[in-house]
Design a protein around this motif. Structure first.
Motif, short mmCIF file in Angstrom:
data_model
loop_
_atom_site.label_atom_id
_atom_site.label_comp_id
_atom_site.label_asym_id
_atom_site.label_seq_id
_atom_site.Cartn_x
_atom_site.Cartn_y
_atom_site.Cartn_z
N LYS A 55 0.85 -1.20 0.00
CA LYS A 55 0.00 0.00 0.00
C LYS A 55 0.88 1.24 0.00
N GLN A 56 1.90 1.18 0.82
CA GLN A 56 2.84 2.30 0.91
C GLN A 56 4.25 1.70 0.82
N LYS A 57 4.86 1.83 -0.33
CA LYS A 57 6.22 1.29 -0.52
C LYS A 57 7.16 1.97 0.47
N ILE A 58 7.90 1.19 1.26
CA ILE A 58 8.77 1.81 2.27
C ILE A 58 10.20 1.90 1.73
N PRO A 59 10.99 2.82 2.27
CA PRO A 59 12.36 3.01 1.74
C PRO A 59 13.23 1.77 1.99
N ILE A 60 14.15 1.54 1.06
CA ILE A 60 15.03 0.37 1.16
C ILE A 60 15.85 0.41 2.45
#
Lengths: 308, 381
Positions: free
Chosen positions: A259-264
């Protein structure tokens, strides 16, 4: 497709008493093998953590026929097993409905075993190959592999004065397997049992070769707490470092969209093998890492779009 | 060899082409394509995978065959040990060829000699008839309950593999009756009785398993004798663990492996006609090595010339080591020395063999060996 509750009632291929590390997530998929299907299974393992921890003579954790011969050749070994089954069928010497599964870590699959894997898939054996990708040669003590992500510290890519961690990107074995034009190629993760069991079932039950690449965190190799394997795998998927997708007869399908791509960096910094990257001198490396994850995710979504 | 394979009609063949063994598999592939065999042919991508697939098929209960040469055998090296140690009665034609480097396609025995410690039974053949006969006997030996070990049937590349010889092929049915059906023990495909093949075996069990393997290969000697005897009664050709050619009263004996034996026999006949007491002991079975039987056969010999068609760099030839070991307890102990010949296909002519016998006559007269180890037919010093 059986529910997890139904699966749990079936006898697992893999019993307790094995000697994998505390918190190792590998048994999540080995237990599922017989639980997802009504076929009888014959299994093979490449040399690796799973093999040594499951078969210390005179004990065995396997409730089903299982063979290990060497490191680089489980696909070839299982080719022979499967061919013999075809002889029995052809001659009417068996009425069993057997399916075959080969298993190897990323060392036995991405690197030393890629030749025999590629050839077995090209020959079209009725075989599901499952790679449990923990991103290094963990069984021999955490040496870098072709699957080790950029920047990861391993015992052969240590953090030193001049270089710090792995200097190269990982190769994308799943894409290499797609290029084999096989019936089924997929990526899964041990944190998502529904998706994982669906893919194992599909790979086992279709006629012909199938390849499944499973993200499988390693407690000592990733330097995470023993209760963090599932969470770490989930985080890897939420960053889109490890997308869950499948390619059936050449058609891409993305099975999960965060839903919300999180930072690597959320994923990297939760693991001890990447903590040196917090140093500001690695800002460029991290930017590049993030850019590549983003580009590959976009590429994947484009493939899916093109398939529909 | 392909004909022998057709008659044996194995369940699975997994193979990769390499000169000079390629034609064995090519011919066999036509038998598969024409439906003359029931075999599943796995056309693997390497010899390593060939042997790996053979092991898998054998563990699945099948009768399994392959063929290779030289570098192909070398690439199998890891899997040779695993095949033998897992007690898989796999059958393999080895068409002997020199190992690289330099790359060379012609005959020597460096390939199979390099595999001599792998736990395989190794049977050598002077000519095509013997190679065929050895292959017909091989499954019966390999699959015997006391043995259950893989067998290499070795023959000389090009010299034999690509020569045209008159030979007797037996009837298909007679061969099939001789070898009988095969069902492997503890099949992986028996899901009602699941087995774990290839477990991790540490210091608490490994050495016992190795001792058991040694006992199995030792027991192959008597099994081979009884199978050879049955072969003789069935097909009329007699084989022993080694061939004794005019050695009963011989003072000087040459010991050799494979096709060169044919030439030596001719020279022995000529020298015998001239009154010289010479003979040949031709090795057939190299693993397990019949030390006691060879020592007994060479009782009375005064000079023994051992010809090795391979090298063990930094050491004497592999056959020499075995023959000298066999003769150490002989009384009186003969003079024993070693000559290396034929590497990479270099010819050894009857004149060369004449010269060798002249040298052994000199050694006999002088009562001592001048040179224990040397290369034959090489340029320069």
């Amino acid at each position: 497709m059986p529910t997890l509750q139904e699966m749990a009632k079936k006898k697992a291929a893999f019993s307790s008493g094995h000697r994998l590390c505390a918190g190792c997530p590998v048994p999540i998929f080995t237990k599922m093998l017989t639980q997802v299907t009504d076929f009888d299974l014959v299994l093979g393992s490449a040399t690796g953590c799973l093999e040594v921890a499951s078969s210390i003579f005179p004990y065995s954790a396997w409730n089903v026929p299982w063979i290990h011969t060497a490191f680089e050749n489980v696909a070839a070994t299982m080719s022979g097993v499967e061919a013999m089954y075809r002889v029995l069928k052809k001659e009417g010497r068996t009425d069993k409905r057997l399916k075959f599964v080969a298993m190897g870590g990323d060392g036995g699959t991405y690197d030393i075993g890629i030749q025999s894997l590629s050839a077995a898939m090209e020959r079209g054996h009725d075989l599901l190959y499952i790679c449990y990708d923990n991103g290094a040669y963990m069984n021999t003590g955490i040496q870098r592999s072709g699957a080790t992500p950029l920047g990861a510290a391993t015992t052969t890519t240590p953090v030193g004065e001049v270089t710090a961690g792995k200097q190269q990107q990982r190769k994308d074995l799943t894409k290499i397997m797609v290029a084999h034009h096989m019936r089924y190629v997929a990526q899964a993760s041990i944190h998502n049992p529904i998706d994982l069991s669906n893919k194992i079932k599909k790979g086992i039950e279709l006629d012909g070769p199938a390849f499944l690449n499973v993200l499988c965190p390693c407690i000592p190799g990733w330097r995470i707490a023993p209760d963090m394997a599932v969470e770490s795998a989930r985080c890897g998927v939420e960053t889109c470092f490890w997308p869950l997708y499948e390619v059936e007869d050449g058609k891409y399908k993305v099975n999960y969209r965060p839903k919300q791509k999180i930072p690597i960096t959320d994923w990297l910094f939760s693991q001890g093998r990447f903590t040196h990257l917090k140093n500001p001198r690695f800002a460029g490396l991290l930017e590049g890492f993030q850019r590549q994850v983003d580009e590959e995710w976009t590429w994947l979504l484009d493939q899916e779009k093109a398939a529909t | 060899m392909a004909e022998a394979m057709r008659q044996i009609n194995p369940d699975v063949v997994a193979a990769f082409p390499i000169t000079p063994s390629t034609q064995v598999i090519e011919d066999f592939a036509t038998f598969v394509a024409d439906g003359k065999v029931k075999t599943e042919l796995i056309t693997v991508e390497s010899e390593h995978s060939a042997m790996s697939a053979c092991i898998g098929a054998s563990a699945a209960g099948g009768r399994v065959m392959t063929a290779t040469s030289a570098n192909g055998l070398a690439l199998m090296w890891e899997m040779l040990y695993i095949a033998a140690s897992m007690r898989q009665p796999i059958l393999m034609t080895v068409v002997n060829r020199a190992l690289s480097a330099p790359i060379n396609i012609h005959c020597d025995h460096g390939d199979s000699m390099g595999a001599r410690d792998a736990g395989w039974i190794q049977i050598y053949a002077e000519n095509n008839q013997e190679a065929y006969d050895n292959m017909v006997m091989a499954p019966v030996i390999a699959e015997h309950r006391d043995v259950r070990l893989p067998v290499m049937v070795c023959l000389d590349g090009f010299i034999i593999s690509h020569s045209i010889e008159t030979m007797e092929l037996e009837e298909d049915q007679a061969v099939r009756d001789f070898i009988g059906p095969y069902r492997g023990l503890h099949s992986l495909l028996d899901t009602d009785r699941p087995v774990t093949w290839g477990a991790l075996d540490l210091h608490d069990y490994y050495i016992e398993h190795k001792r058991g393997q040694q006992a199995a290969i030792e027991s192959a000697k008597s099994v081979i004798e009884s199978v050879s005897d049955r072969f003789y009664r069935t097909f009329g050709r007699k084989y022993e663990l080694f061939e004794s050619y005019r050695i009963e009263d011989a003072e000087r004996v040459m010991v050799a492996i494979n096709s060169v034996a044919g030439e030596i026999k001719e020279v022995v006949d000529a020298l015998r006609d001239a009154g010289e007491k010479v003979g040949l002991l031709k090795i057939r079975l190299f693993r397990p090595f019949p030390y006691a039987q060879i020592a007994a056969a060479l009782r009375g010999a005064k000079v023994v010339t051992v010809l090795d068609r391979s090298t063990s760099m930094g050491a004497y030839g592999p056959l020499f080591g075995e023959i000298r070991t066999a003769l150490y307890d002989a009384e009186p102990r003969p003079l024993v020395y070693n000559r290396t010949f034929g590497l990479g296909g270099r010819e050894l002519f009857p004149d060369d063999i004449q010269e060798l016998f002249a040298e052994s006559r000199r050694y006999l007269q002088n009562g001592k060996v001048e040179k224990i180890f040397d290369f034959l037919n090489v340029r320069g010093d």
